[in-house]
Scaffold this motif. Structure first.
Motif, PDB file in Angstrom:
ATOM      1  N   TRP A   6      28.843  27.389  43.602  1.00 41.32           N
ATOM      2  CA  TRP A   6      30.061  27.122  44.368  1.00 41.32           C
ATOM      3  C   TRP A   6      29.985  27.981  45.615  1.00 41.32           C
ATOM      4  O   TRP A   6      30.273  29.169  45.563  1.00 41.32           O
ATOM      5  N   GLY A   7      29.521  27.422  46.723  1.00 40.24           N
ATOM      6  CA  GLY A   7      29.283  28.210  47.928  1.00 40.24           C
ATOM      7  C   GLY A   7      28.151  29.185  47.645  1.00 40.24           C
ATOM      8  O   GLY A   7      27.084  28.794  47.187  1.00 40.24           O
ATOM      9  N   ASN A   8      28.387  30.471  47.901  1.00 39.70           N
ATOM     10  CA  ASN A   8      27.384  31.503  47.617  1.00 39.70           C
ATOM     11  C   ASN A   8      27.584  32.130  46.249  1.00 39.70           C
ATOM     12  O   ASN A   8      26.928  33.102  45.913  1.00 39.70           O
ATOM     13  N   SER A   9      28.497  31.588  45.461  1.00 35.77           N
ATOM     14  CA  SER A   9      28.833  32.164  44.163  1.00 35.77           C
ATOM     15  C   SER A   9      28.452  31.215  43.032  1.00 35.77           C
ATOM     16  O   SER A   9      28.062  30.080  43.265  1.00 35.77           O
ATOM     17  N   LEU A  10      28.601  31.709  41.821  1.00 36.21           N
ATOM     18  CA  LEU A  10      28.445  30.876  40.636  1.00 36.21           C
ATOM     19  C   LEU A  10      29.817  30.703  40.002  1.00 36.21           C
ATOM     20  O   LEU A  10      30.672  31.592  40.078  1.00 36.21           O
ATOM     21  N   ALA A  11      30.040  29.577  39.344  1.00 36.15           N
ATOM     22  CA  ALA A  11      31.347  29.292  38.764  1.00 36.15           C
ATOM     23  C   ALA A  11      31.197  28.561  37.443  1.00 36.15           C
ATOM     24  O   ALA A  11      30.180  27.925  37.183  1.00 36.15           O
ATOM     25  N   VAL A  12      32.208  28.697  36.597  1.00 29.70           N
ATOM     26  CA  VAL A  12      32.311  27.899  35.379  1.00 29.70           C
ATOM     27  C   VAL A  12      33.708  27.284  35.361  1.00 29.70           C
ATOM     28  O   VAL A  12      34.657  27.853  35.892  1.00 29.70           O
ATOM     29  N   ARG A  13      33.824  26.146  34.754  1.00 31.96           N
ATOM     30  CA  ARG A  13      35.129  25.512  34.566  1.00 31.96           C
ATOM     31  C   ARG A  13      35.679  25.976  33.239  1.00 31.96           C
ATOM     32  O   ARG A  13      34.969  26.019  32.238  1.00 31.96           O
ATOM     33  N   LEU A  14      36.958  26.313  33.232  1.00 32.33           N
ATOM     34  CA  LEU A  14      37.587  26.720  31.980  1.00 32.33           C
ATOM     35  C   LEU A  14      38.016  25.475  31.209  1.00 32.33           C
ATOM     36  O   LEU A  14      38.644  24.578  31.772  1.00 32.33           O
ATOM     37  N   PRO A  15      37.700  25.417  29.934  1.00 31.41           N
ATOM     38  CA  PRO A  15      38.143  24.270  29.130  1.00 31.41           C
ATOM     39  C   PRO A  15      39.669  24.209  29.073  1.00 31.41           C
ATOM     40  O   PRO A  15      40.356  25.243  29.155  1.00 31.41           O
ATOM     41  N   ALA A  16      40.195  23.022  28.927  1.00 30.33           N
ATOM     42  CA  ALA A  16      41.646  22.815  28.878  1.00 30.33           C
ATOM     43  C   ALA A  16      42.293  23.670  27.798  1.00 30.33           C
ATOM     44  O   ALA A  16      43.397  24.185  27.983  1.00 30.33           O
ATOM     45  N   ALA A  17      41.613  23.870  26.672  1.00 31.76           N
ATOM     46  CA  ALA A  17      42.178  24.676  25.585  1.00 31.76           C
ATOM     47  C   ALA A  17      42.395  26.121  26.027  1.00 31.76           C
ATOM     48  O   ALA A  17      43.390  26.748  25.662  1.00 31.76           O
ATOM     49  N   VAL A  18      41.466  26.674  26.825  1.00 36.61           N
ATOM     50  CA  VAL A  18      41.611  28.046  27.328  1.00 36.61           C
ATOM     51  C   VAL A  18      42.745  28.111  28.345  1.00 36.61           C
ATOM     52  O   VAL A  18      43.576  29.022  28.313  1.00 36.61           O
ATOM     53  N   VAL A  19      42.784  27.150  29.242  1.00 33.38           N
ATOM     54  CA  VAL A  19      43.849  27.096  30.253  1.00 33.38           C
ATOM     55  C   VAL A  19      45.211  27.030  29.584  1.00 33.38           C
ATOM     56  O   VAL A  19      46.140  27.753  29.958  1.00 33.38           O
TER      57      VAL A  19
END
Length: 77
Positions: A6-19
């Motif tokens: 994600w741009g110059n960074s790394l990212a993960v998507r949070l699962p709906a259950a965590v959100v």
């Protein structure tokens, strides 16, 4: 979960259950703490009110003979 660029960074998507469990909304701040080489915790960051409550626990806890010396505190010797 998969790590993505994600741009110059790394990212993960949070699962709906965590959100849902953390009651997260767009723009919320979270805290991630590394517990070990393969383990971490994710939590909703405390708001300003909660941070002030944490700080209030330390009010008045210095010894009576404590003196703050500005020069000593900034001594780089």
């Amino acid at each position: 979960m998969q790590v993505s660029k994600w741009g110059n960074s790394l990212a993960v998507r949070l699962p709906a259950a965590v959100v849902e469990a953390l009651d997260l909304h767009e723009g919320d701040d979270i805290e991630i703490q590394v517990k070990s080489a393969r383990s971490l915790t994710v939590g909703k960051a405390p708001d300003n009110r909660a941070l002030l409550e944490r700080l209030r626990k330390y009010r008045g806890r210095l010894p009576k003979d404590f003196r703050f010396d500005r020069l000593e505190a900034h001594d780089r010797g």
